[in-house]
Write an enzyme that holds these catalytic residues in place. Structure first.
Site, PDB file in Angstrom:
ATOM      1  CG  ASP A 101      -1.808   0.928   1.143  1.00  0.00           C
ATOM      2  OD1 ASP A 101      -1.992   1.617   0.248  1.00  0.00           O
ATOM      3  OD2 ASP A 101      -3.457   1.309   2.362  1.00  0.00           O
ATOM      4  NE  ARG A 146      -8.505   0.119   5.914  1.00  0.00           N
ATOM      5  CZ  ARG A 146      -8.156   1.189   6.005  1.00  0.00           C
ATOM      6  NH1 ARG A 146      -8.280   2.580   6.789  1.00  0.00           N
ATOM      7  NH2 ARG A 146      -7.434   1.751   5.090  1.00  0.00           N
ATOM      8  CB  ILE A 147      -6.496  -7.396   7.743  1.00  0.00           C
ATOM      9  CG1 ILE A 147      -6.536  -7.868   9.080  1.00  0.00           C
ATOM     10  CG2 ILE A 147      -6.449  -8.853   6.794  1.00  0.00           C
ATOM     11  CD1 ILE A 147      -4.882  -7.948   9.464  1.00  0.00           C
ATOM     12  CG  ASN A 175      -7.340  -2.402  -5.278  1.00  0.00           C
ATOM     13  OD1 ASN A 175      -6.425  -2.982  -5.593  1.00  0.00           O
ATOM     14  ND2 ASN A 175      -7.728  -1.157  -4.427  1.00  0.00           N
TER      15      ASN A 175
HETATM   16  C1  IPE Z   1      -1.430   0.001  -3.845  1.00  0.00           C
HETATM   17  O1  IPE Z   1      -1.343   1.661  -3.750  1.00  0.00           O
HETATM   18  C2  IPE Z   1      -1.610  -0.496  -4.791  1.00  0.00           C
HETATM   19  C3  IPE Z   1      -3.070  -1.047  -5.352  1.00  0.00           C
HETATM   20  C4  IPE Z   1      -3.736  -1.205  -4.842  1.00  0.00           C
HETATM   21  C5  IPE Z   1      -2.728  -2.050  -6.822  1.00  0.00           C
HETATM   22  P1  IPE Z   1      -2.319   2.246  -3.537  1.00  0.00           P
HETATM   23  O2  IPE Z   1      -2.800   2.541  -4.601  1.00  0.00           O
HETATM   24  O3  IPE Z   1      -3.340   1.789  -2.742  1.00  0.00           O
HETATM   25  O4  IPE Z   1      -1.768   3.883  -3.166  1.00  0.00           O
HETATM   26  P2  IPE Z   1      -2.963   5.112  -2.377  1.00  0.00           P
HETATM   27  O5  IPE Z   1      -3.012   3.997  -0.204  1.00  0.00           O
HETATM   28  O6  IPE Z   1      -3.451   5.851  -3.291  1.00  0.00           O
HETATM   29  O7  IPE Z   1      -1.399   5.815  -1.786  1.00  0.00           O
HETATM   30 MG    MG Z   2      -4.191   2.039  -0.333  1.00  0.00          MG
END
Ligand code: IPE
Ligand code: MG
Length: 232
Positions: free
Chosen positions: A2, A176-177, A50
């Site tokens: 993350d 968090r998980i 996502n």
């Molecule tokens: C995690 O980084 C990568 C994926 C979910 C593919 P994020 O995209 O969640 O990065 P932040 O949380 O916006 O900084």
């Molecule tokens: Mg993120």
């Protein structure tokens, strides 16, 4: 993994640049884990939630997966790493599904580290699909579902045959998980770091390992039982 987006934002770069750097970080961490003798590494690359991100980011991530698989498969083979995907792969384009099958097939005789990529994965999805298969199996075989134990249920999860994780690492400051390996993490040691994923390197990994080495894992027993202090 993350913090890609925040890493990019802090540098006035598009979020996708953060994801590109995230792939680089993943490559180095895979290498470091394999060198350190880690038996199994699971990376949460894309959650079933996502898809809710802006369309441009989702499609950018999909092309990034594709190119990373194309570029990295030879190196995996060289390092004897066996790569497997867990998650609902039917959500991906036929082209990406084919690429996933290809890399899995290419590395399926590798005997080194097991690398699991959780993509379109959710911990609840995993438990639900296992429960559905358990019911189906019981109906097909005319057996009693009540006789299914934890070990039997574990064989229906996407991580069948693999040990439960010892250590869970989450970067990016969140505690968090987030629907990762919900069943499998029951006894994992949880490690949270504020380091954003693109900056997580071999050194950060060593710090996590050192922290893990100082934990006492009791699995429900007393500290004295675990340390073997029989006079206690
Ligand atoms: C995690 O980084 C990568 C994926 C979910 C593919 P994020 O995209 O969640 O990065 P932040 O949380 O916006 O900084
Ligand atoms: Mg993120």
């Amino acid at each position: 993994m993350d913090g890609n987006g925040r890493w990019a934002k802090a540098r006035f770069l598009p979020r996708l640049m953060g994801h590109h750097r995230g792939v680089e970080a993943a490559r180095k961490v895979i290498r470091a884990c394999s060198d350190a003798g880690v038996e199994c590494l699971t990376l949460f690359a894309f959650s079933s939630e996502n898809w809710k991100r802006p369309e441009e980011e989702v499609s950018g991530l999909m092309s990034l997966f594709m190119s990373a698989l194309e570029r990295e498969s030879a190196a995996l083979l060289r390092h004897n790493v066996q790569m497997t995907f867990i998650g609902d792969r039917s959500g991906f384009t036929p082209g990406l599904q084919e690429k996933i099958r290809q890399v899995e097939g290419m590395t399926d005789t590798c005997t080194g580290m097991r690398l699991l990529i959780a993509a379109n994965y959710g911990g609840r999805w995993d438990i639900l699909q296992a429960a559905q298969r358990a019911c189906q199996q019981a109906a097909d075989e005319g057996t009693d579902i009540a006789s299914l134990g934890e070990a039997g249920f574990g064989k229906l999860l996407s991580t069948a045959g693999l040990p439960d994780p010892d250590l869970f690492i989450r970067t990016g400051g969140e505690r968090r998980i987030s629907n990762f390996l919900m069943w499998q993490l029951a006894y994992a040691e949880l490690y949270f770091t504020d380091v954003l994923w693109p900056e997580f390197d071999a050194n950060c990994l060593q710090q996590a390992f050192a922290d893990f080495a100082n934990r006492q894992r009791r699995f429900g027993m007393t500290g004295d039982q675990v340390s073997g202090d029989t006079n206690a």
